[in-house]
Design a protein around this motif. Structure first.
Motif, PDB file in Angstrom:
ATOM      1  N   ASN A 295       0.844  -1.188   0.000  1.00 58.23           N
ATOM      2  CA  ASN A 295       0.000   0.000   0.000  1.00 58.23           C
ATOM      3  C   ASN A 295       0.886   1.247   0.000  1.00 58.23           C
ATOM      4  O   ASN A 295       1.942   1.273   0.635  1.00 58.23           O
ATOM      5  CB  ASN A 295      -0.918   0.004   1.225  1.00 58.23           C
ATOM      6  CG  ASN A 295      -1.763   1.256   1.315  1.00 58.23           C
ATOM      7  OD1 ASN A 295      -2.367   1.670   0.339  1.00 58.23           O
ATOM      8  ND2 ASN A 295      -1.788   1.884   2.480  1.00 58.23           N
ATOM      9  N   ILE A 296       0.448   2.272  -0.731  1.00 56.80           N
ATOM     10  CA  ILE A 296       1.132   3.566  -0.739  1.00 56.80           C
ATOM     11  C   ILE A 296       0.087   4.645  -0.491  1.00 56.80           C
ATOM     12  O   ILE A 296      -1.007   4.601  -1.074  1.00 56.80           O
ATOM     13  CB  ILE A 296       1.853   3.829  -2.074  1.00 56.80           C
ATOM     14  CG1 ILE A 296       2.977   2.807  -2.275  1.00 56.80           C
ATOM     15  CG2 ILE A 296       2.412   5.250  -2.128  1.00 56.80           C
ATOM     16  CD1 ILE A 296       3.684   2.921  -3.606  1.00 56.80           C
ATOM     17  N   GLU A 297       0.421   5.598   0.357  1.00 59.57           N
ATOM     18  CA  GLU A 297      -0.500   6.708   0.641  1.00 59.57           C
ATOM     19  C   GLU A 297       0.277   8.021   0.605  1.00 59.57           C
ATOM     20  O   GLU A 297       1.295   8.172   1.279  1.00 59.57           O
ATOM     21  CB  GLU A 297      -1.161   6.531   1.998  1.00 59.57           C
ATOM     22  CG  GLU A 297      -2.141   7.644   2.351  1.00 59.57           C
ATOM     23  CD  GLU A 297      -2.890   7.379   3.644  1.00 59.57           C
ATOM     24  OE1 GLU A 297      -3.229   8.356   4.351  1.00 59.57           O
ATOM     25  OE2 GLU A 297      -3.126   6.184   3.956  1.00 59.57           O
ATOM     26  N   LEU A 298      -0.207   8.951  -0.203  1.00 57.64           N
ATOM     27  CA  LEU A 298       0.409  10.269  -0.333  1.00 57.64           C
ATOM     28  C   LEU A 298      -0.554  11.324   0.186  1.00 57.64           C
ATOM     29  O   LEU A 298      -1.707  11.388  -0.246  1.00 57.64           O
ATOM     30  CB  LEU A 298       0.765  10.561  -1.792  1.00 57.64           C
ATOM     31  CG  LEU A 298       1.326  11.958  -2.068  1.00 57.64           C
ATOM     32  CD1 LEU A 298       2.722  12.117  -1.449  1.00 57.64           C
ATOM     33  CD2 LEU A 298       1.388  12.232  -3.575  1.00 57.64           C
ATOM     34  N   THR A 299      -0.075  12.151   1.118  1.00 57.17           N
ATOM     35  CA  THR A 299      -0.866  13.256   1.651  1.00 57.17           C
ATOM     36  C   THR A 299      -0.175  14.560   1.303  1.00 57.17           C
ATOM     37  O   THR A 299       1.034  14.707   1.543  1.00 57.17           O
ATOM     38  CB  THR A 299      -1.016  13.135   3.180  1.00 57.17           C
ATOM     39  OG1 THR A 299      -1.592  11.868   3.503  1.00 57.17           O
ATOM     40  CG2 THR A 299      -1.916  14.235   3.714  1.00 57.17           C
ATOM     41  N   VAL A 300      -0.932  15.484   0.707  1.00 53.87           N
ATOM     42  CA  VAL A 300      -0.375  16.758   0.253  1.00 53.87           C
ATOM     43  C   VAL A 300      -1.168  17.897   0.887  1.00 53.87           C
ATOM     44  O   VAL A 300      -2.404  17.858   0.930  1.00 53.87           O
ATOM     45  CB  VAL A 300      -0.416  16.875  -1.286  1.00 53.87           C
ATOM     46  CG1 VAL A 300       0.268  18.160  -1.740  1.00 53.87           C
ATOM     47  CG2 VAL A 300       0.247  15.665  -1.936  1.00 53.87           C
ATOM     48  N   SER A 301      -0.458  18.927   1.342  1.00 54.37           N
ATOM     49  CA  SER A 301      -1.120  20.089   1.928  1.00 54.37           C
ATOM     50  C   SER A 301      -1.683  20.989   0.831  1.00 54.37           C
ATOM     51  O   SER A 301      -0.955  21.374  -0.091  1.00 54.37           O
ATOM     52  CB  SER A 301      -0.138  20.886   2.792  1.00 54.37           C
ATOM     53  OG  SER A 301      -0.720  22.111   3.201  1.00 54.37           O
ATOM     54  N   PRO A 302      -2.971  21.337   0.897  1.00 53.33           N
ATOM     55  CA  PRO A 302      -3.540  22.244  -0.100  1.00 53.33           C
ATOM     56  C   PRO A 302      -3.059  23.683   0.060  1.00 53.33           C
ATOM     57  O   PRO A 302      -3.362  24.535  -0.778  1.00 53.33           O
ATOM     58  CB  PRO A 302      -5.047  22.139   0.159  1.00 53.33           C
ATOM     59  CG  PRO A 302      -5.149  21.770   1.599  1.00 53.33           C
ATOM     60  CD  PRO A 302      -3.956  20.914   1.903  1.00 53.33           C
ATOM     61  N   ASP A 303      -2.289  23.942   1.121  1.00 55.48           N
ATOM     62  CA  ASP A 303      -1.774  25.294   1.349  1.00 55.48           C
ATOM     63  C   ASP A 303      -0.558  25.609   0.499  1.00 55.48           C
ATOM     64  O   ASP A 303      -0.117  26.772   0.453  1.00 55.48           O
ATOM     65  CB  ASP A 303      -1.412  25.466   2.836  1.00 55.48           C
ATOM     66  CG  ASP A 303      -2.637  25.371   3.737  1.00 55.48           C
ATOM     67  OD1 ASP A 303      -3.742  25.722   3.272  1.00 55.48           O
ATOM     68  OD2 ASP A 303      -2.481  24.930   4.896  1.00 55.48           O
ATOM     69  N   LEU A 304       0.015  24.613  -0.153  1.00 60.12           N
ATOM     70  CA  LEU A 304       1.141  24.871  -1.047  1.00 60.12           C
ATOM     71  C   LEU A 304       0.691  25.771  -2.200  1.00 60.12           C
ATOM     72  O   LEU A 304      -0.428  25.621  -2.709  1.00 60.12           O
ATOM     73  CB  LEU A 304       1.689  23.553  -1.592  1.00 60.12           C
ATOM     74  CG  LEU A 304       2.363  22.630  -0.576  1.00 60.12           C
ATOM     75  CD1 LEU A 304       2.701  21.290  -1.211  1.00 60.12           C
ATOM     76  CD2 LEU A 304       3.623  23.269  -0.001  1.00 60.12           C
ATOM     77  N   PRO A 305       1.531  26.707  -2.638  1.00 52.37           N
ATOM     78  CA  PRO A 305       1.125  27.666  -3.675  1.00 52.37           C
ATOM     79  C   PRO A 305       0.586  27.027  -4.949  1.00 52.37           C
ATOM     80  O   PRO A 305      -0.359  27.534  -5.557  1.00 52.37           O
ATOM     81  CB  PRO A 305       2.414  28.449  -3.943  1.00 52.37           C
ATOM     82  CG  PRO A 305       3.208  28.315  -2.687  1.00 52.37           C
ATOM     83  CD  PRO A 305       2.894  26.958  -2.146  1.00 52.37           C
ATOM     84  N   GLN A 306       1.171  25.893  -5.377  1.00 50.15           N
ATOM     85  CA  GLN A 306       0.754  25.277  -6.631  1.00 50.15           C
ATOM     86  C   GLN A 306      -0.645  24.661  -6.566  1.00 50.15           C
ATOM     87  O   GLN A 306      -1.209  24.295  -7.595  1.00 50.15           O
ATOM     88  CB  GLN A 306       1.766  24.222  -7.086  1.00 50.15           C
ATOM     89  CG  GLN A 306       2.050  23.134  -6.075  1.00 50.15           C
ATOM     90  CD  GLN A 306       3.247  23.433  -5.216  1.00 50.15           C
ATOM     91  OE1 GLN A 306       3.411  24.559  -4.761  1.00 50.15           O
ATOM     92  NE2 GLN A 306       4.108  22.438  -5.011  1.00 50.15           N
ATOM     93  N   PHE A 307      -1.209  24.553  -5.349  1.00 52.64           N
ATOM     94  CA  PHE A 307      -2.543  23.979  -5.205  1.00 52.64           C
ATOM     95  C   PHE A 307      -3.597  25.024  -4.829  1.00 52.64           C
ATOM     96  O   PHE A 307      -4.725  24.657  -4.499  1.00 52.64           O
ATOM     97  CB  PHE A 307      -2.524  22.860  -4.160  1.00 52.64           C
ATOM     98  CG  PHE A 307      -1.668  21.689  -4.549  1.00 52.64           C
ATOM     99  CD1 PHE A 307      -2.089  20.792  -5.516  1.00 52.64           C
ATOM    100  CD2 PHE A 307      -0.423  21.492  -3.957  1.00 52.64           C
ATOM    101  CE1 PHE A 307      -1.305  19.713  -5.887  1.00 52.64           C
ATOM    102  CE2 PHE A 307       0.369  20.418  -4.318  1.00 52.64           C
ATOM    103  CZ  PHE A 307      -0.068  19.524  -5.287  1.00 52.64           C
TER     104      PHE A 307
END
Length: 286
Positions: free
Chosen positions: A152-164
Motif C-alpha cells: 500500500n502507498i499513501e500520499l498526503t499533500v497540503s492544499p496550502d502549497l502555492p501550486q494547489f
C-alpha cells in the motif's frame, strides 16, 4: 459409427489435456500464495521499539552526484537498519482547475524526515516527509514469509502549497493511494530497477476535487525492507526478470486461445458427423 465416435472422443481428450496444461502454466513465480496477509498500522502508535509514527526515529539521508538519494529507517529498539530506499523520486499530482488540467510536481529532496514502523515481523512502514508532502510506503510478506512486496502507498499533500491554490478541498488535505501489490521480491534480497512508475488514485470517501490523480516516479530504484543483519542492501533482484516473464505470457495466452478454438472446431465437427451418420442410417432403414 462406433469407430468415428471413438476417434472424436480421443481428439477431444488430447486437446482438453493440452489446454489444461497451458492454463496451469499461467502462475506467478514470485508469489507463494494468492492471499497475502496485512498488518494495519495506526498513526497513534507510540510503543517503544515500534519506530513511532509520531516521534521520528534515528534516520539518515544522503545524495550522490546522479541525484539519487539514500533514505534509511533505523529500528528504535535494535538501532539497526530495517528499511533502506535509494532512488531519485518525483511525485506528480494532476487536478482540474477552471476546467483545465493542471499538474504540480515535487522531487523528493535530500533533506527529509525519515520515519517508520519496524515492530511487526510481517509488515513494515516507511514514511518520508518533506515540505507539504507525506509519503507512506507499506511493505508486507506473503503468508509463507518467502516474499516481500509493497502492499500500500499513501500520499498526503497540503492544499496550502502555492501550486494547489484554487483547489476546493473543504479544508482537508489532498490524499492519493495505491492499493495494489507491487515489486514482489524474495526476503533477504533488494529490489532494483531503472524506473518504476506507480499510479495514485483517490477514494470517494475523501470527497476529492475533480480530476485528482497522481504518479509516483521512482528512478534508479533500489529498496529493501525487513533488514536485520546488515546496514547495506542485500543481493539484488532485478526487475528485468519480471518484465521478461510478463512478455512470455503473451505467446502462452495466444496458444491457449488457439487450443480452445481448435477444441470448439473439433467438437462442432464431431457433433455434425454424429448427427449426419445417424440421419443416414435412419433414412437407409426406411
Amino acid at each position: 459409427m462406433a469407430k468415428i465416435g471413438g476417434v472424436v472422443y480421443l481428439k477431444l481428450f488430447i486437446i482438453c489435456a493440452t489446454t489444461s496444461s497451458l492454463v496451469d502454466s499461467l502462475t506467478l513465480p514470485n508469489l507463494a500464495t494468492s492471499k497475502p496477509r496485512h498488518t494495519k498500522f495506526s498513526s497513534s502508535t507510540t510503543e517503544p521499539g515500534s519506530g513511532s509514527l509520531v516521534t521520528p526515529t534515528s534516520s539518515t539521508a544522503s545524495k550522490d552526484q546522479s541525484g539519487v538519494a539514500l533514505y534509511r529507517n533505523i529500528d528504535s529498539n535494535s538501532q539497526a537498519t530495517c528499511i533502506l530506499l535509494k532512488t531519485d523520486a518525483l511525485v506528480e499530482v494532476k487536478f482540474k482547475l477552471h476546467n483545465l488540467e493542471e499538474q504540480a510536481d515535487s522531487f523528493i529532496p535530500e533533506k527529509v524526515l525519515v520515519d517508520g514502523n519496524c515492530k511487526y515481523e510481517d509488515a513494515q512502514l516507511l514514511r518520508i516527509i518533506w515540505t507539504g508532502y507525506n509519503l507512506e510506503i507499506n511493505f508486507a510478506k506473503t503468508p509463507g514469509g518467502e516474499m516481500w512486496y509493497i502492499s500500500n502507498i499513501e500520499l498526503t499533500v497540503s492544499p496550502d502549497l502555492p501550486q494547489f491554490h484554487g483547489i476546493q478541498t473543504r479544508g482537508k488535505p489532498i490524499k492519493l493511494y495505491h492499493r495494489k501489490m507491487e515489486i514482489a521480491t524474495p526476503v533477504g534480497r533488494s529490489f532494483k530497477c531503472d524506473e518504476v512508475d506507480i499510479d495514485l488514485v483517490t477514494e470517494e470517501s475523501d470527497h476529492p476535487p475533480p480530476g485528482l490523480r497522481g504518479t509516483l516516479l521512482l528512478r534508479l530504484l533500489q529498496v529493501q525492507p525487513f533488514m536485520y543483519k546488515s546496514e547495506n542492501f542485500g543481493p539484488t533482484f532485478e526487475c528485468r526478470g519480471q518484465k521478461q516473464f510478463r512478455d512470455e505470457t503473451a505467446p502462452i495466452a495466444v496458444g491457449s486461445t488457439l487450443a480452445i478454438a481448435v477444441l470448439m472446431t473439433v467438437t462442432g465437427y464431431g457433433a455434425f458427423r454424429y448427427f449426419k451418420v445417424k440421419n443416414v442410417q435412419y433414412n437407409t432403414m426406411e
